[in-house]
Design a protein around this motif. Sequence first.
Motif: not given
Length: 445
Positions: A67-96
């Motif tokens: 799950h994605i839980v927005e932190t304060s630093e991530f909120a500040a980063l997203r506010a400064a970069n409206p086109d922010l995006w990412f894909v994360a993959r765990s060692n189990r092969g899960e993606t979000i």
Amino acid sequence: MTRKRPGSLKRRLIGRLLGFQISILLLFGIAFVGYLVLNDEGGVLVSPRFAEVAARTVTRGADGRLHIVETSEFAALRAANPDLWFVARSNRGETIAFGEIPELYRPLARNLGSITFADIRDTKPPFQYLAIIRRASGPAGELTVLGKGSLFSATFVVLFLSNLMMIPVLGLLALITIVATPVIVRRALHGLAMIAENAGAIDIDRRGARLPTDHLPAELVPLVEAMNGALRRLDDGYDRHQRFLVDAAHELRTPIAILQAKIDAAPDTELGRGLQRDVARLATLAEQMLDLQRMERHPPLRQTVDLAGITREVAADLAPLVLVAGVEIEVDDLGGEIVCGDIAAIARVLANLIQNAMEHGGHRIIVRITGRMIEVEDDGPGIPADERDRIFEPFHRLRPRATGAGLGLHLVRQVMTRHCGSVAAIEAPSGGTIIRLEFATWTQG
């Protein structure tokens, strides 16, 4: 006015080399940065810190899913970069994923298990295809993150790193220059030190000497050759001068002898006696000039000379002149030694000194012999302290209108130099002058 001390060649070379190296490095750095700016080769990159911020927003819920839980630093980063995006993959092969993933990167997102590091550049605005791939840790464990976050200028980074790297490079160059330049200069100018040593040994008694050009830099050879040419011309001029003096002295002897004979045959008058003294001075001058020429030949000094005996002989020979001049002379033998030398030359020296004392001294002359030293003392007016060295120079006279040509004492010094001895003028206890001759220790060979 204080004479300015010449600057050091080593310091000058070190300073100029350092200045040249620093200038080259600065020019290179400016040109490199200018090239990056003009050609935009530095471009824009995604900050690697973005992957760490994104990884800390991913957590694992109670259901075991990501799950994605927005932190304060991530909120500040997203506010400064409206086109922010990412894909994360765990060692189990899960993606979000978060944000709008460009179509171009969707296939890449499905293969993050094979790629763990990448910087994907897009050099043209609006930089919509910029992205990075990094491994980062978060609440959900180790993740591989692909995405786009805050941007930074690569040109600035290159400039900063190049300046940072320039500092140790400049320090290393300075150290090498300071250590190596003196060694290089010393080796390059080693021949110059030999030249200076040889030049310091050249004097009027060692004519014909030339400065060697071996082991010299090519730039200094013309200078040394020019100096050798000057020495050669000086030797030639000296030889011509000496030949002229010898020829003149020889030519003068005959007319002087004829004039002497005619004056001796003339009636004894005050004028005749005056002429006799003048002709005697001319004859003495001619003989002194010839004596100087003989000194140039440097015959071997192999004769045994009894200093006390030769002093008594010279004093006896001059006794008639001493009586006529109304002067007293005393020979004080305190134990003279035997030396090796030129009997005739030493006799001429003693005769010159006694005649000088008769003419310029007082009424009493003492010739003292002690070991290897002979002193001729008079009770005359003495010689000023600042003139005691100059009286041995050729043609120097203590009084401008004094009789004589000023060669007698010069001849004395030449003879003593040839005998490796010394001559000096000192003040006598009576206020007159003592001319001291001191001979070196010689062994008969």
